[in-house]
Design a protein around this motif. Structure first.
Motif, PDB file in Angstrom:
ATOM      1  N   THR A  38       0.837  -1.206   0.000  1.00 11.18           N
ATOM      2  CA  THR A  38       0.000   0.000   0.000  1.00 11.18           C
ATOM      3  C   THR A  38       0.865   1.247   0.000  1.00 11.18           C
ATOM      4  N   GLY A  41       1.828   1.987  -3.538  1.00 14.46           N
ATOM      5  CA  GLY A  41       0.670   2.504  -4.271  1.00 14.46           C
ATOM      6  C   GLY A  41       0.417   3.960  -3.937  1.00 14.46           C
ATOM      7  N   MET A  42       0.429   4.248  -2.634  1.00 16.09           N
ATOM      8  CA  MET A  42       0.190   5.620  -2.187  1.00 16.09           C
ATOM      9  C   MET A  42       1.268   6.548  -2.716  1.00 16.09           C
ATOM     10  N   ALA A  45       0.729   7.237  -6.387  1.00 21.44           N
ATOM     11  CA  ALA A  45      -0.422   8.126  -6.602  1.00 21.44           C
ATOM     12  C   ALA A  45      -0.069   9.561  -6.239  1.00 21.44           C
ATOM     13  N   LEU A 104      -5.988   1.287  -4.476  1.00 20.76           N
ATOM     14  CA  LEU A 104      -5.742   2.531  -3.748  1.00 20.76           C
ATOM     15  C   LEU A 104      -6.851   2.837  -2.756  1.00 20.76           C
TER      16      LEU A 104
END
Lengths: 196, 215
Positions: A38, A41-42, A45, A104
């Motif tokens: 995660t 991913g964060m 983004a 996300l």
């Protein structure tokens, strides 16, 4: 020109890292760093939004706010631009890349309140960067965030298995670990850059 | 409306920084001198109270779906007002706090209170909540400032006392520079939160032990 861009990029990733030396974006950094997946991913983004926000806010500031002497409206305009940008990205991802969208999850709308995004846009105008420099600063600032959150998540995964004093359990010990990482990043301040 | 309960929640049991863990960016970034801490704390207190009052007054008008955007516009307006006032009347403070004044817009404390309290409660209660939560934020900032300034520079009250340099408690070459640097921000906040957890868990623990003895 190239030398300036390299200076800005290295500065944003290592020397003036958004997390460890400027304290921008600590909330998602602490909240979304429990696992490396995660966290990555964060980080990606945020990088994307920071680059895009820099690219969109520069013309708005340069062609609309400055000629009309509306610079005092900066904060309101920029936050609205960022909020709607995040909303658009959310809708786009939902249609085009549903896998990434579900991965996300709740973190996507949270990017709006990430101070690193608003921070990078405000710094671009404060330092009166040009268009390309702004975008480079946005993207590399995001990459610095990605690096920081990935390193921190790796440390935190291991920390789950170790014991610590009762009062420090959970959040405080994570802060101590982040502090030690910040200490490591201080070492980069000795880097010699082409300009500045 | 229970003023005492709200005050206790704001200062201790639901403290925005040490218990709810919100608004940490500014807490760590600007706590290097007492002047900065008080200035930032009071700015947030004013913005939080005003935006709380407005949002709770408008809560029946704001459509549910776009409420976050509406909150942000209200908050951004007050942040701009405070930002311009500081630049006009306290330019030193505005320069010290720099980008962190406009960044109050995305401070999670204010948005969090709007979402969790003002949207459900009346104007008076929201105003009191704003003041209490603001005071809770301010005292943590002041504690962090005092500790970091004393250990990092050996002074007290930088920016206000002793002609801006602060009162020297011990010579600066004995000071631990690291505490005033970003590292110190993380470590001092960790200690403050740990101390808070310790004191909040103490009465609970004592009660549990009593129960066990009774069994």
């Amino acid at each position: 020109m190239i030398a300036e861009l390299i200076t800005v990029a290295l500065g944003a990733i290592l020397i003036n890292n958004f997390i460890f030396s400027q304290f921008l974006g600590i909330c998602p950094f602490m909240g979304v760093s429990k696992s490396t997946d995660t966290a990555t991913g964060m980080g990606l983004a945020v990088t994307f939004v920071m680059g895009l926000a820099s690219a969109v806010c520069w013309p708005i500031n340069h062609f609309i706010l400055e000629p009309n002497k509306l610079v005092f409206m900066q904060t309101i305009v920029f936050i609205l631009v960022i909020a709607s940008l995040v909303q658009f990205i959310e809708m786009f991802l939902q249609k085009a890349m549903p896998a990434l969208y579900t991965a996300l999850g709740v973190y996507l709308p949270l990017i709006t309140t990430n101070c690193a995004v608003l921070g990078v846009v405000l710094q671009n105008t404060q330092n009166s960067y040009g268009f390309i420099t702004s975008v480079v600063y946005g993207v590399t600032g995001g990459l610095g965030f990605l690096l920081a959150i990935y390193l921190f998540a790796s440390v935190r995964e291991k920390m789950e298995y170790s014991e610590c004093p009762k009062s420090f359990e959970g959040f405080p010990i994570a802060l101590v670990a982040a502090g030690l990482l910040a200490l490591c990043f201080m070492g980069f301040s000795g880097l010699k850059l082409p300009i500045g | 409306m229970d003023f005492k309960k709200q005050l206790k929640e704001g200062l201790v049991s639901q403290n925005p920084v040490t218990v709810q863990l919100l608004g940490m960016c500014s807490t760590m970034a600007i706590t290097t001198s007492l002047f900065n801490g008080i200035g930032m704390g009071l700015s947030v207190l004013v913005i939080l109270t005003l935006s709380n009052i407005f949002i709770s007054a408008l809560r029946k008008v704001i459509p549910d779906k776009i409420r976050i955007a509406c909150f942000i516009v209200v908050i951004a307006t007050f942040v701009t007002v405070v930002d311009l006032c500081l630049q006009a009347y306290l330019p030193d403070l505005a320069e010290n706090l720099g980008v962190f004044i406009p960044l109050i817009v995305v401070n999670c404390i204010i948005l969090g209170r709007a979402e969790s309290f003002c949207y459900k409660n009346g104007v008076a209660a929201s105003a009191v909540d704003g003041v209490c939560q603001g005071l809770g934020y301010t005292w943590v900032l002041i504690v962090m400032c005092v500790v970091r300034e004393l250990l990092g520079k050996g002074t007290f009250g930088g920016g206000i006392l002793g002609g801006g340099e602060g009162v020297t408690i011990f010579p600066s070459h004995f000071a631990a520079m690291g505490v005033a640097l970003p590292v110190g921000g993380f470590l001092v906040l960790a200690c403050v939160i740990a101390a808070m957890q310790y004191f909040l868990n103490k009465p609970k623990k004592a009660a549990e032990e009593k129960e066990e003895v009774a069994k």
